[in-house]
Design an enzyme around this catalytic site. Structure first.
Site, PDB file in Angstrom:
ATOM      1  CB  CYS A 182       2.270  -1.320  -7.390  1.00 29.34           C
ATOM      2  SG  CYS A 182       1.548  -0.875  -5.819  1.00 29.34           S
ATOM      3  CB  CYS A 191      -0.986  -0.005   1.159  1.00 30.56           C
ATOM      4  SG  CYS A 191      -0.277   0.154   2.804  1.00 30.56           S
ATOM      5  CB  CYS A 246       0.308   1.334  -4.180  1.00 31.54           C
ATOM      6  SG  CYS A 246       0.453  -0.240  -5.016  1.00 31.54           S
TER       7      CYS A 246
END
Length: 137
Positions: A89, A11, A85
């Site tokens: 990511c 996250c 995210c």
């Protein structure tokens, strides 16, 4: 499935959702799963409401430290679970990605964090079923 799967929870701040998810998976799977968590912009400390919510269930994450997301962590993981995210990511072909839509506990009190915690536990139990790993708790 994989003999000992490796799961990475990601996250933004690695201070709430991913920390709770990693703790649940470790608690429920024991050493049968390698567990990692990280954040694209890690916070200085774990969200106190997340710590309190997990403590209510007998899981202590007070000593957990937010970690920065690295490509090595992604490459070393069989399953990468993202939690808000977005594009930060990294994506690697051949990895299994899951995106769990969860509210962000940042800045929330314990009453708002409990339902997020419970939803994460539900997801973790489903993941264990998918991996063919019986829950230890």
């Amino acid at each position: 499935m994989i003999s000992k799967p490796s799961v990475l929870f990601v996250c933004v701040h690695n201070a709430g959702r991913s920390q709770m998810a990693a703790a649940f998976l470790t608690h429920l799977a024991g050493d049968r799963v390698e567990v990692r968590s990280a954040g694209s912009q890690p916070a200085d400390h774990v969200n106190p409401s997340a710590v309190e919510a997990m403590r209510e269930l007998g899981i202590d994450i007070a000593a957990a430290i937010p970690k920065v997301l690295t490509t090595d962590a992604v490459e070393a993981s069989d399953v990468v679970i993202t939690m808000g995210c977005g594009d930060t990511c990294p994506f690697f072909p051949g990895k299994r990605y899951l995106d769990w839509k969860l509210d962000d506990p940042a800045g929330q009190g314990i009453d708002a964090v409990r339902p997020i915690r419970d939803e994460i536990e539900h997801h973790i139990r489903g993941l264990l079923d998918e991996l063919g790993i019986p829950s230890a708790a």
